[in-house]
Design an enzyme around this catalytic site. Sequence first.
Site, short mmCIF file in Angstrom:
data_model
loop_
_atom_site.label_atom_id
_atom_site.label_comp_id
_atom_site.label_asym_id
_atom_site.label_seq_id
_atom_site.Cartn_x
_atom_site.Cartn_y
_atom_site.Cartn_z
N GLY A 195 0.81 -1.21 0.00
CA GLY A 195 0.00 0.00 0.00
C GLY A 195 0.85 1.26 0.00
O GLY A 195 2.02 1.24 0.37
N GLY B 15 26.84 -5.23 18.15
CA GLY B 15 25.72 -4.63 18.87
C GLY B 15 25.34 -5.47 20.08
O GLY B 15 24.99 -6.64 19.95
N VAL C 209 19.40 -5.74 22.90
CA VAL C 209 18.58 -6.93 23.16
C VAL C 209 18.79 -8.01 22.09
O VAL C 209 19.04 -9.18 22.41
CB VAL C 209 17.08 -6.55 23.19
CG1 VAL C 209 16.24 -7.76 23.49
CG2 VAL C 209 16.83 -5.48 24.22
N GLY D 56 20.45 -2.26 15.54
CA GLY D 56 19.16 -1.58 15.67
C GLY D 56 18.31 -1.72 14.44
O GLY D 56 18.72 -2.36 13.45
N HIS E 253 6.13 -20.12 48.73
CA HIS E 253 7.46 -20.70 48.94
C HIS E 253 7.47 -22.13 48.44
O HIS E 253 6.52 -22.88 48.72
CB HIS E 253 7.78 -20.68 50.43
CG HIS E 253 9.08 -21.33 50.77
ND1 HIS E 253 10.29 -20.71 50.53
CD2 HIS E 253 9.36 -22.55 51.30
CE1 HIS E 253 11.26 -21.52 50.91
NE2 HIS E 253 10.73 -22.65 51.38
C1 LIG Z 1 15.01 -10.54 16.33
C2 LIG Z 1 13.91 -9.77 17.00
C3 LIG Z 1 13.44 -10.18 18.23
C4 LIG Z 1 12.41 -9.48 18.85
N1 LIG Z 1 11.95 -9.92 20.07
C5 LIG Z 1 10.96 -9.25 20.69
C6 LIG Z 1 10.43 -9.73 21.93
O1 LIG Z 1 10.85 -10.76 22.44
N2 LIG Z 1 9.43 -9.02 22.51
C7 LIG Z 1 8.95 -7.87 21.96
O2 LIG Z 1 8.06 -7.26 22.55
N3 LIG Z 1 9.43 -7.40 20.79
C8 LIG Z 1 10.42 -8.07 20.15
N4 LIG Z 1 10.87 -7.61 18.93
C9 LIG Z 1 10.33 -6.35 18.39
C10 LIG Z 1 8.99 -6.56 17.70
O3 LIG Z 1 9.10 -7.56 16.74
C11 LIG Z 1 8.54 -5.25 17.08
O4 LIG Z 1 8.54 -4.23 18.05
C12 LIG Z 1 7.14 -5.35 16.49
O5 LIG Z 1 7.08 -6.36 15.52
C13 LIG Z 1 6.73 -4.01 15.88
O6 LIG Z 1 5.44 -4.13 15.33
P1 LIG Z 1 4.98 -3.14 14.15
O7 LIG Z 1 3.57 -3.52 13.87
O8 LIG Z 1 5.29 -1.76 14.49
O9 LIG Z 1 5.93 -3.49 12.92
P2 LIG Z 1 6.17 -4.84 12.12
O10 LIG Z 1 5.96 -6.03 12.97
O11 LIG Z 1 7.48 -4.66 11.46
O12 LIG Z 1 4.99 -4.86 11.05
C14 LIG Z 1 4.92 -3.96 10.01
C15 LIG Z 1 4.21 -4.65 8.87
O13 LIG Z 1 3.94 -3.69 7.85
C16 LIG Z 1 4.09 -4.32 6.61
N5 LIG Z 1 4.34 -3.28 5.61
C17 LIG Z 1 5.40 -2.43 5.54
N6 LIG Z 1 5.24 -1.60 4.49
C18 LIG Z 1 4.07 -1.92 3.90
C19 LIG Z 1 3.37 -1.43 2.78
N7 LIG Z 1 3.84 -0.42 2.04
N8 LIG Z 1 2.19 -2.01 2.45
C20 LIG Z 1 1.69 -3.05 3.17
N9 LIG Z 1 2.32 -3.54 4.24
C21 LIG Z 1 3.49 -2.99 4.61
C22 LIG Z 1 5.26 -5.27 6.81
O14 LIG Z 1 5.25 -6.31 5.85
C23 LIG Z 1 5.03 -5.75 8.22
O15 LIG Z 1 4.31 -6.96 8.26
C24 LIG Z 1 11.88 -8.31 18.25
C25 LIG Z 1 12.35 -7.90 17.00
C26 LIG Z 1 13.35 -8.63 16.37
C27 LIG Z 1 13.82 -8.18 15.03
#
Ligand SMILES: Cc1cc2nc3c(=O)[nH]c(=O)nc-3n(C[C@H](O)[C@H](O)[C@H](O)COP(=O)(O)OP(=O)(O)OC[C@H]3O[C@@H](n4cnc5c(N)ncnc54)[C@H](O)[C@@H]3O)c2cc1C
Length: 459
Positions: free
Chosen positions: A116, A177, A180, A264, A436
């Site tokens: 989108g 890095g 986490v 990051g 406990h």
């Molecule tokens: C290795 C790793 C381990 C993690 N472990 C943890 C954990 O243990 N606990 C925790 O709380 N968090 C963890 N996180 C962080 C967590 O995954 C993110 O904070 C979370 O997924 C963010 O959600 P979001 O919806 O903002 O983004 P995202 O999950 O990145 O989702 C965004 C979505 O938008 C879609 N998108 C992007 N652009 C478009 C477009 N133009 N059109 C249509 N769709 C689009 C993408 O395909 C994606 O599916 C981890 C992250 C990583 C990388």
Amino acid sequence: MSESTVHDVVILGGGSGGYACALRSAQLGLDVVLIEKGKLGGTCLHQGCIPTKALLHAAEVADATRESSQFGVKATFEGIDMPAVNTYKDAVVTRLYKGLTGLLKSRGITYVEGEGRLVRPDAVAVGDTVFTGRNVVLATGSVPKSLPGLEIDGARVISSDHALTLDYVPRSAVVLGGGVIGVEFASVWRSFGVDVTIVEALPHLLPAEDEALSKQLERQFRKRGIAYELGARFSSVENTATGVLVQLESGKAIEADLLLVAVGRGPVSAGLGYEEAGVAVDRGFVKVDEYCRTSVANIYAVGDLIPTLQLAHVGFGEGILVAEQIAGKSPRPIDYDGVPRVTYSEPEVASVGITEAAARERYGDAVTTVIYDLAGNGKSQILKTAGMVKLVAVKGGPVVGVHLVGSRVGELLAEGQLIYNWEAYADDVASLIHAHPTQSEAMGEAHLALAGKPLHAHS
Ligand SMILES: Cc1cc2nc3c(=O)[nH]c(=O)nc-3n(C[C@H](O)[C@H](O)[C@H](O)COP(=O)(O)OP(=O)(O)OC[C@H]3O[C@@H](n4cnc5c(N)ncnc54)[C@H](O)[C@@H]3O)c2cc1C
């Protein structure tokens, strides 16, 4: 261009932030369109929280097998079958993915597969179809970042996305890095038998945590044989016959099979029409107020796309906050200090509230702290784990920080979260009897000590 319906909410991105907003909006009777170009569930489900925690569990099983004789159990550790580990991990993801897909369907949400783009302040286009919304929610998330000049080739220089699909166990790895993600992969790989070195530019691992926790983690990582270079800056990497040679600015060079770049994650906002529609962006992050409202009326943004904590449950919280506003409710803004944070390494590191350093900046001399050593906690001794509960409180006032390190302590954070968010005083918690022998007793004991009446601790 087709579609003439005006929807209540059009959400771009189906990760934690976007789908939580969709689910809550639909629950509140709104007509919702959710647009996702990849897989519903986003980073957390497919490249983040869930697959990494499956690997960490496999790592825990490996450690338990290797160390079984300490508990009088005879077992032989023969090695890691990485394809089988991946089968287990992928099965967990698939089951959750199916569940989530079904949940979305059951709430009557219109799910659109495709990429989108914001084409007007009230419309997102997917190919030739335009979805118009009285409200638009941007939730396009984040992707792994690198450093200038450091190219991730996906083979020897990899991101966390690649690390999750490796079908072999490397002999050695450098993790760039010590946040986490870097710490969690270092922990998994060490349990799988890899020689790991973490390179962190700041003075400590997990630099955002209370320094006491970082130091304890560093001690335990050293004991586990995880090497680290702190205050060390990456200079360059070159391919060798067998892997990579990583050069640090100090002149030190480290050879390994792989370099994992875990410096990051950056927001996904470029080329999506945000700025053209008038949405203010700063270094790629969409700017929002405490209600996740952008600079354009009726456009909201949530999750990793905005400069708040990059955590799945923060995305859930922000998605819900936005849905409730759109539905005309009056939700309260999120207190980000009150969000629990867990690093699921061995040992785990978990915290809620503020660090001692932040508390001293905020409250000056009116700060008091207590450290309860897990050496005094029966269950922790049974598990053979070391660690601590550190409390930070305002003298004569509430607890403002709960900081934990040790095996499984992430599970104790639920209580810490209530203590912080309900502004509990030491006495409030000290008067509650903890079961406990559980690790949660350490939380009770720490509050007894903070209230001036320690039980299993020296006064
Ligand atoms: C290795 C790793 C381990 C993690 N472990 C943890 C954990 O243990 N606990 C925790 O709380 N968090 C963890 N996180 C962080 C967590 O995954 C993110 O904070 C979370 O997924 C963010 O959600 P979001 O919806 O903002 O983004 P995202 O999950 O990145 O989702 C965004 C979505 O938008 C879609 N998108 C992007 N652009 C478009 C477009 N133009 N059109 C249509 N769709 C689009 C993408 O395909 C994606 O599916 C981890 C992250 C990583 C990388």
